[in-house]
Scaffold this active site. Structure first.
Site, PDB file in Angstrom:
ATOM      1  N   ASN A  55       2.268   5.640 -10.223  1.00 52.16           N
ATOM      2  CA  ASN A  55       0.986   5.594 -10.946  1.00 52.16           C
ATOM      3  C   ASN A  55      -0.226   5.393 -10.042  1.00 52.16           C
ATOM      4  OD1 ASN A  55      -0.876   4.826 -13.373  1.00 52.16           O
ATOM      5  ND2 ASN A  55      -0.914   3.046 -12.005  1.00 52.16           N
ATOM      6  N   ASP A  90       0.883  -1.167   0.000  1.00 54.78           N
ATOM      7  CA  ASP A  90       0.000   0.000   0.000  1.00 54.78           C
ATOM      8  C   ASP A  90       0.921   1.217   0.000  1.00 54.78           C
ATOM      9  OD1 ASP A  90      -1.505   2.218   0.754  1.00 54.78           O
ATOM     10  OD2 ASP A  90      -2.766   1.088   2.155  1.00 54.78           O
ATOM     11  N   VAL A  91       0.916   1.968  -1.102  1.00 58.02           N
ATOM     12  CA  VAL A  91       1.909   3.041  -1.245  1.00 58.02           C
ATOM     13  C   VAL A  91       1.720   4.187  -0.250  1.00 58.02           C
ATOM     14  CG1 VAL A  91       2.334   2.579  -3.697  1.00 58.02           C
ATOM     15  CG2 VAL A  91       0.606   4.288  -3.047  1.00 58.02           C
ATOM     16  N   TYR A 122      -9.236  14.974  -5.070  1.00 55.12           N
ATOM     17  CA  TYR A 122      -8.476  14.481  -6.234  1.00 55.12           C
ATOM     18  C   TYR A 122      -7.722  15.632  -6.914  1.00 55.12           C
ATOM     19  CZ  TYR A 122      -7.517  11.855 -10.544  1.00 55.12           C
ATOM     20  OH  TYR A 122      -6.903  11.232 -11.615  1.00 55.12           O
TER      21      TYR A 122
HETATM   22  P1  NAD Z   1      -7.374   2.263 -11.966  1.00 53.13           P
HETATM   23  O1  NAD Z   1      -8.373   2.414 -10.883  1.00 53.13           O
HETATM   24  O2  NAD Z   1      -7.625   1.276 -13.046  1.00 53.13           O
HETATM   25  O3  NAD Z   1      -5.937   1.990 -11.381  1.00 53.13           O
HETATM   26  C1  NAD Z   1      -5.467   2.547 -10.177  1.00 53.13           C
HETATM   27  C2  NAD Z   1      -4.531   1.544  -9.568  1.00 53.13           C
HETATM   28  O4  NAD Z   1      -3.985   2.072  -8.351  1.00 53.13           O
HETATM   29  C3  NAD Z   1      -5.272   0.234  -9.194  1.00 53.13           C
HETATM   30  O5  NAD Z   1      -4.513  -0.854  -9.647  1.00 53.13           O
HETATM   31  C4  NAD Z   1      -5.319   0.292  -7.682  1.00 53.13           C
HETATM   32  O6  NAD Z   1      -5.306  -0.987  -7.068  1.00 53.13           O
HETATM   33  C5  NAD Z   1      -4.022   1.046  -7.381  1.00 53.13           C
HETATM   34  N1  NAD Z   1      -4.010   1.590  -6.029  1.00 53.13           N
HETATM   35  C6  NAD Z   1      -4.973   2.327  -5.419  1.00 53.13           C
HETATM   36  N2  NAD Z   1      -4.606   2.595  -4.156  1.00 53.13           N
HETATM   37  C7  NAD Z   1      -3.372   2.027  -3.975  1.00 53.13           C
HETATM   38  C8  NAD Z   1      -2.479   1.963  -2.891  1.00 53.13           C
HETATM   39  N3  NAD Z   1      -2.776   2.531  -1.711  1.00 53.13           N
HETATM   40  N4  NAD Z   1      -1.311   1.302  -3.047  1.00 53.13           N
HETATM   41  C9  NAD Z   1      -1.001   0.725  -4.230  1.00 53.13           C
HETATM   42  N5  NAD Z   1      -1.816   0.749  -5.299  1.00 53.13           N
HETATM   43  C10 NAD Z   1      -2.996   1.392  -5.162  1.00 53.13           C
HETATM   44  O7  NAD Z   1      -7.229   3.722 -12.589  1.00 53.13           O
HETATM   45  P2  NAD Z   1      -6.234   4.297 -13.681  1.00 53.13           P
HETATM   46  O8  NAD Z   1      -7.053   5.152 -14.556  1.00 53.13           O
HETATM   47  O9  NAD Z   1      -5.396   3.227 -14.286  1.00 53.13           O
HETATM   48  O10 NAD Z   1      -5.346   5.262 -12.777  1.00 53.13           O
HETATM   49  C11 NAD Z   1      -3.930   5.234 -12.753  1.00 53.13           C
HETATM   50  C12 NAD Z   1      -3.405   6.648 -12.482  1.00 53.13           C
HETATM   51  O11 NAD Z   1      -3.748   7.501 -13.576  1.00 53.13           O
HETATM   52  C13 NAD Z   1      -4.010   7.302 -11.243  1.00 53.13           C
HETATM   53  O12 NAD Z   1      -3.004   8.042 -10.557  1.00 53.13           O
HETATM   54  C14 NAD Z   1      -5.048   8.242 -11.817  1.00 53.13           C
HETATM   55  O13 NAD Z   1      -5.310   9.339 -10.975  1.00 53.13           O
HETATM   56  C15 NAD Z   1      -4.354   8.657 -13.095  1.00 53.13           C
HETATM   57  N6  NAD Z   1      -5.250   9.218 -14.111  1.00 53.13           N
HETATM   58  C16 NAD Z   1      -6.177   8.434 -14.756  1.00 53.13           C
HETATM   59  C17 NAD Z   1      -6.991   9.001 -15.735  1.00 53.13           C
HETATM   60  C18 NAD Z   1      -8.006   8.226 -16.510  1.00 53.13           C
HETATM   61  O14 NAD Z   1      -8.741   8.836 -17.309  1.00 53.13           O
HETATM   62  N7  NAD Z   1      -8.100   6.919 -16.368  1.00 53.13           N
HETATM   63  C19 NAD Z   1      -6.856  10.359 -16.045  1.00 53.13           C
HETATM   64  C20 NAD Z   1      -5.913  11.116 -15.366  1.00 53.13           C
HETATM   65  C21 NAD Z   1      -5.108  10.546 -14.413  1.00 53.13           C
END
Ligand code: NAD
Length: 270
Positions: free
Chosen positions: A95, A68-69, A168
């Site tokens: 990420n 858990d980061v 966020y």
């Molecule tokens: P997602 O929900 O598919 O992936 C997020 C990942 O983070 C999951 O695998 C989750 O298990 C992991 N995670 C959450 N809390 C954690 C913790 N405490 N320790 C370790 N891992 C943890 O969503 P995504 O879209 O793949 O998001 C990835 C990154 O991209 C995030 O930082 C998100 O804010 C960013 N982002 C996504 C989008 C989008 O449109 N999908 C847009 C802008 C930014």
């Protein structure tokens, strides 16, 4: 995947939150470019295992590491395990991220903290561990011109305010200055620190905004490029930012958003 599998040859990477979505794509792309990848996951070992196996089946090197980061001890343990497995580290991709939405006046302190802890404190803890390692190890001749690379996955919401999601937006706005301040501090030590700010990318985090055609049509009004992004769009950019191809890039946010930050509402004259 369209580029040389020697671009990151001999390099070792940690990708946080890599058991799904954008993190999974980044892990796959870094591995395809020749890096050995630690696939960090928090609570889904089966998904992480599948990704590790897919990377290995494609001829790459990967290991799954639980952490858990947002927890300092867990982050330290993850870096220790990665170091024990790979012997060194060259790339960190911060990420992992989450949302926990509520109207501002109804958001609890716990909801606020839950997002800040994962999206801002987590990247701080991981970047600090990585930087300490990179400083100790220095430039590995023949591997990379940098002593290490740190990439934050931010969001267009580091600049676009987002009503109903202040936790966020504040976390991603914080990432901008965290990234730049670290970049400024570490550039003389040949550590490169940059961000990728995705726009709308099809993953679980925003499934409700693209899964149904009506929702996707609404979303597309904000995307001049005319399509919702894919995780691969981010994976490819992460390879470039992690490689010596971007050796002169320090403290920059690369927006990968199909033009979402171009104020598309003003396209007709405003
Ligand atoms: P997602 O929900 O598919 O992936 C997020 C990942 O983070 C999951 O695998 C989750 O298990 C992991 N995670 C959450 N809390 C954690 C913790 N405490 N320790 C370790 N891992 C943890 O969503 P995504 O879209 O793949 O998001 C990835 C990154 O991209 C995030 O930082 C998100 O804010 C960013 N982002 C996504 C989008 C989008 O449109 N999908 C847009 C802008 C930014």
């Amino acid at each position: 995947m369209g580029y040389s599998d020697t671009l990151l040859k001999g390099q070792k990477a940690i990708v946080t939150g890599a058991s799904a979505g954008i993190g999974e794509a980044i892990a796959r792309h870094l591995a395809a470019a020749g890096a050995a990848v630690a696939v960090n996951y928090r609570s889904d070992p089966d998904s992480a295992k599948k990704i590790v196996e897919a990377i290995q089946a494609a001829g790459g090197e990967a290991v799954a590491i639980q952490a858990d980061v947002s927890k300092e001890d867990a982050v330290k343990a993850m870096f220790a395990q990665a170091l024990e497995t790979f012997g060194t580290l060259d790339i960190l991709v911060n990420n992992a991220g989450r949302q926990n939405d509520a109207p501002f006046t109804e958001m609890t302190a716990e909801q606020w903290r839950s997002v800040i802890d994962v999206n801002l404190t987590g990247p701080f803890l991981c970047a600090q561990e990585a930087a300490r390692l990179f400083l100790k190890q220095g430039v590995r001749e023949g591997v990379s011109r940098a002593a290490g690379k740190i990439i934050f996955i931010s969001s267009v919401h580091e600049v676009i305010p987002w009503a109903g999601r202040v936790n966020y937006a504040a976390s991603k706005g914080g990432i901008e200055q965290l990234m730049k301040s670290i970049a400024q501090e570490l550039a003389p030590s040949k550590i490169r620190v940059n961000s990728i700010a995705p726009g709308a990318i099809k993953t679980d985090i925003n499934r409700e905004s693209w899964e149904k055609p009506e929702a996707e049509a609404e979303l597309l009004k904000r995307i001049p490029a005319g399509r919702v992004g894919e995780s691969d769009d981010i994976g490819k950019a992460a390879v470039w930012l992690a490689s010596d191809e971007s050796d002169y890039v320090n403290g920059t946010t690369l927006f990968i958003d199909g033009g979402m930050t171009l104020y598309p509402e003003f396209a007709d004259g405003g």
